[in-house]
Design an enzyme around this catalytic site. Structure first.
Site, PDB file in Angstrom:
ATOM      1  N   ARG A 232       0.868  -1.187   0.000  1.00 39.13           N
ATOM      2  CA  ARG A 232       0.000   0.000   0.000  1.00 39.13           C
ATOM      3  C   ARG A 232       0.899   1.229   0.000  1.00 39.13           C
ATOM      4  O   ARG A 232       1.904   1.277   0.718  1.00 39.13           O
ATOM      5  CB  ARG A 232      -0.909   0.030   1.232  1.00 39.13           C
ATOM      6  CG  ARG A 232      -2.101  -0.912   1.150  1.00 39.13           C
ATOM      7  CD  ARG A 232      -3.133  -0.490   0.105  1.00 39.13           C
ATOM      8  NE  ARG A 232      -4.279  -1.389   0.034  1.00 39.13           N
ATOM      9  CZ  ARG A 232      -4.373  -2.431  -0.771  1.00 39.13           C
ATOM     10  NH1 ARG A 232      -3.384  -2.728  -1.587  1.00 39.13           N
ATOM     11  NH2 ARG A 232      -5.460  -3.175  -0.782  1.00 39.13           N
ATOM     12  N   GLU A 261      -2.410   7.432  -4.886  1.00 39.36           N
ATOM     13  CA  GLU A 261      -2.896   6.767  -6.095  1.00 39.36           C
ATOM     14  C   GLU A 261      -4.403   6.872  -6.284  1.00 39.36           C
ATOM     15  O   GLU A 261      -4.890   6.773  -7.408  1.00 39.36           O
ATOM     16  CB  GLU A 261      -2.459   5.301  -6.138  1.00 39.36           C
ATOM     17  CG  GLU A 261      -3.216   4.410  -5.179  1.00 39.36           C
ATOM     18  CD  GLU A 261      -2.737   2.972  -5.246  1.00 39.36           C
ATOM     19  OE1 GLU A 261      -1.538   2.761  -5.356  1.00 39.36           O
ATOM     20  OE2 GLU A 261      -3.581   2.079  -5.186  1.00 39.36           O
ATOM     21  N   PHE A 296      -2.362  -7.403  -8.804  1.00 37.42           N
ATOM     22  CA  PHE A 296      -3.467  -8.376  -8.744  1.00 37.42           C
ATOM     23  C   PHE A 296      -3.955  -8.779 -10.137  1.00 37.42           C
ATOM     24  O   PHE A 296      -4.815  -9.642 -10.259  1.00 37.42           O
ATOM     25  CB  PHE A 296      -4.658  -7.748  -7.981  1.00 37.42           C
ATOM     26  CG  PHE A 296      -5.331  -6.650  -8.776  1.00 37.42           C
ATOM     27  CD1 PHE A 296      -4.768  -5.402  -8.846  1.00 37.42           C
ATOM     28  CD2 PHE A 296      -6.486  -6.910  -9.497  1.00 37.42           C
ATOM     29  CE1 PHE A 296      -5.367  -4.402  -9.620  1.00 37.42           C
ATOM     30  CE2 PHE A 296      -7.086  -5.925 -10.262  1.00 37.42           C
ATOM     31  CZ  PHE A 296      -6.516  -4.656 -10.331  1.00 37.42           C
TER      32      PHE A 296
END
Ligand code: NAD
Length: 319
Positions: A232, A261, A296
């Site tokens: 993160r 982000e 991901f």
């Protein structure tokens, strides 16, 4: 169950619709992220399905509860964007997908390491221009080097296993570790900083880990260390790493996640101007590689995310 899927992309729709043939939920897809400005769209739905950059702060959760929404289904592993305390108080149930495909993030993480080390991104561009010069492309062998993993959960462990295959020594710092997996040395943070040639972050973002990588921790690291963050953005103080890149303390930096982000990624930026000085400055360093939160993003991970999220919703429906 009637489910509003926020922040959805074309790929979310494709995977969720395909998998939903087995579950039969009533899905509606919204491109916008869930926030105080968009929360009204959830009216008439029993559940909202959200991703890492949807903001489920206390006021948003209160509004959702007022609209009759009882369930929040995160289609991701991290849950730092949800005020769980408020959700509990409001009697809302929150589910997530803790382990959809750790390998997809681990492989991306190792991809960042290899690319930064051997500078494939620069070589690719150079050879396309007919330039076969190796100047500036010198790397080092991963074999025999030491990697320090901060967080040894699912993704950290998967990363460790790949890097052990390269012949690296793996150090790990994880205060929640119950059992030490074979071949990995558990150390305190200070030792990890002192001995690692590459440091990779795999812990969650919370009040204890925000800006874990800051001016002080950077000072304790080896000169020229490589830092990778696929976890993160808030784990890293961006200004501190810019200073460390300038001084040479940081040899290279690979980020799949970035502090701000939410405002930069997950949006179609084709018609927007990025106004973030720190981000712009990071991009000026040739030894910085940033990807837009794509760890991901594999077939297997997306299929597993859709399946687990829809199964979670079915379970909530059954009580
Ligand atoms: P996990 O829960 O399996 O592992 C996290 C580990 O961190 C746990 O073992 C925990 O004990 C440890 N930890 C907690 N606090 C710590 C601290 N202060 N210092 C060191 N370790 C600490 O989670 P995971 O599935 O391995 O995911 C790791 C992180 O990766 C998630 O939190 C998520 O933010 C991020 N993630 C990123 C992507 C991506 O696309 N880039 C995808 C999925 C997950």
């Amino acid at each position: 169950m009637k489910v509003a899927i926020f922040g959805s992309k074309a790929y979310d729709q494709a995977f969720f619709q395909r998998v939903n043939a087995d579950y039969g939920h009533e899905l509606q897809f919204f491109k916008v992220r869930l926030s105080a400005e968009t929360v009204q769209l959830a009216e008439g739905f029993e559940a909202v399905c959200v991703f890492v950059n949807d903001q489920l702060s206390e006021p948003v959760l209160e509004q959702l509860a007022g609209l009759g929404v009882s369930f929040v289904a995160l289609r991701c592993a991290g849950f730092n964007n949800v005020d769980l305390h408020a959700a509990r108080r409001l009697g809302m149930q929150v589910v997530r997908v803790p382990a959809y495909s750790p390998e997809s993030v681990a492989e991306h993480c190792v991809g960042l390491m290899l690319t930064l080390n051997r500078k494939y991104h620069r070589a690719w561009q150079r050879v396309r221009e007919g330039n076969f010069s190796l100047q500036g492309l010198l790397g080092f062998n991963l074999h025999g080097k030491t990697v320090g993993l901060i967080g040894l959960g699912r993704i950290g462990l998967s990363t460790a296993r790949i890097l052990q295959g390269f012949g690296m020594q793996v150090l790990a710092y994880d205060p929640g570790l119950k059992q030490l997996p074979a071949g990995i040395k558990a150390v305190e943070l200070e030792q990890l900083y002192l001995e690692s040639d590459i440091i990779s972050l795999h812990c969650p973002l919370n009040a204890h880990t925000k800006h874990l990588i800051n001016a002080d921790s950077l000072t304790c690291m080896k000169d020229g260390v490589m830092l990778i963050n696929t976890s993160r953005g808030g784990l890293v103080d961006s200004q501190a790493v810019i200073n460390a890149l300038k001084s040479g303390k940081l040899g290279s930096l690979g980020l799949d996640v970035y502090e701000q982000e939410g405002d930069l990624f997950f949006e179609d930026l084709s018609e927007q101007v990025i106004q973030d000085d720190v981000f712009e400055r990071l991009l000026t360093f040739p030894n910085v590689l940033i990807t837009g939160h794509q760890g991901f993003f594999t077939e297997e991970a997306l299929a597993a995310i859709a399946t687990t999220t829809l199964a979670n919703l079915s379970e909530l429906e059954r009580g």
